[in-house]
Design a protein around this motif. Sequence first.
Motif, short mmCIF file in Angstrom:
data_model
loop_
_atom_site.label_atom_id
_atom_site.label_comp_id
_atom_site.label_asym_id
_atom_site.label_seq_id
_atom_site.Cartn_x
_atom_site.Cartn_y
_atom_site.Cartn_z
N ALA A 74 0.78 -1.17 -0.01
CA ALA A 74 0.15 0.01 -0.03
C ALA A 74 0.93 1.40 -0.14
N SER A 75 0.56 2.34 -0.57
CA SER A 75 1.16 3.34 -0.62
C SER A 75 1.83 4.11 0.49
N ILE A 76 0.95 4.21 1.60
CA ILE A 76 1.43 4.78 2.90
C ILE A 76 2.65 3.76 3.54
N ALA A 77 2.28 2.63 3.40
CA ALA A 77 3.11 1.67 3.66
C ALA A 77 4.59 1.71 3.17
N LYS A 78 4.71 1.94 1.74
CA LYS A 78 5.85 2.13 0.87
C LYS A 78 6.61 3.11 1.40
N VAL A 79 5.91 4.26 1.51
CA VAL A 79 6.63 5.58 2.11
C VAL A 79 7.54 5.17 3.40
#
Length: 335
Positions: A74-79
């Motif tokens: 997921a996007s925020i997990a990536k960041v």
Amino acid sequence: MLTMTTSTSTNHNFASALTERQLEASFANIDWHAPWLYHLSQLDYLSKTISSLSRSSDNQANLDRRIDDNQQTASIAKVLNQALTQQGAADTQSLPRTKPSADNYPHTLQFVPQDTLPEGQGYEQFIGTTGKIPTRDNLHDLFNGSIWLTFPKTKAMLNYHHMLEIAKQGISERRGRVRDTITVFDENGAILVTSDTSIGEALIDFDWQNSLVKPRKYWDKMDNPSKDAKAAVYIFGHALLEQLIAPRKPLCAHSVVIHVSQDFFALSKLERISYLDDKLSEYMNDLLAQSGVTPRQLAPLPILGVPYFWSDNSEVSFYEDTFVFRSGRHRPKGR
């Protein structure tokens, strides 16, 4: 009356998931120069990446250009995972780990999509047994992750005490005083760090004049820290950070007081936070081990009353609002 933000769910249902459109709008509202964000680890990376994400019409494509990671993450997990990796490389240290309970062992932290959490398993238990932090694409979980980056030892300590209580009582709607205290601080906590014991004692005693007003010149400025300062506040609660996207005067943190020597204020930002994470994890471990622990042991602090956090508080009249700056009961002293 003071406004607080706390959780009522055991399984991390602290905020409903946002749609992609709402997510973009929420991200765009973050003021990355707000003084209450200056202490966050990897702030420069987070601010640039999240700002880029919020401007993009294609969130996932934008992130894939910036972050080399698993396509399914997921996007925020990536960041947050990228920030975690960069932080470890910069500090030349191993990545932070969980604090193991009796029948477990340490796990390296990793942010994962929310749907990685097995149905029916408790959020805290999953983190404690895997090191994986379920993360949704919303502000609440972005700020939760940023606090894991900034205070990893303290966050791991809080999760450890959740695990101890779950082992004793299981998972139910009634969490008990220990888990209630953890949740209030985790969601809404702040740390007053001071080398002047009178400032900390005044805060605990609801003496706003002698904690926030009269010693104003001794309070640190987050954007321009001074070795001569004697007091500073660092926000721990991720729900409080989310609430501060739209600051309101009644917003109230639940704080602990950490007494330090004057040398603390001569440290760099990274040194301050590392030292504070050690001290805070010890403080919370001792507090949560007390048989009579209760959220009432956390001192209320109207967060926009912290000197230099809000331009309006430069006027003494700001503190004359008894709806916000009320009198209250005496509390145990800080350490």
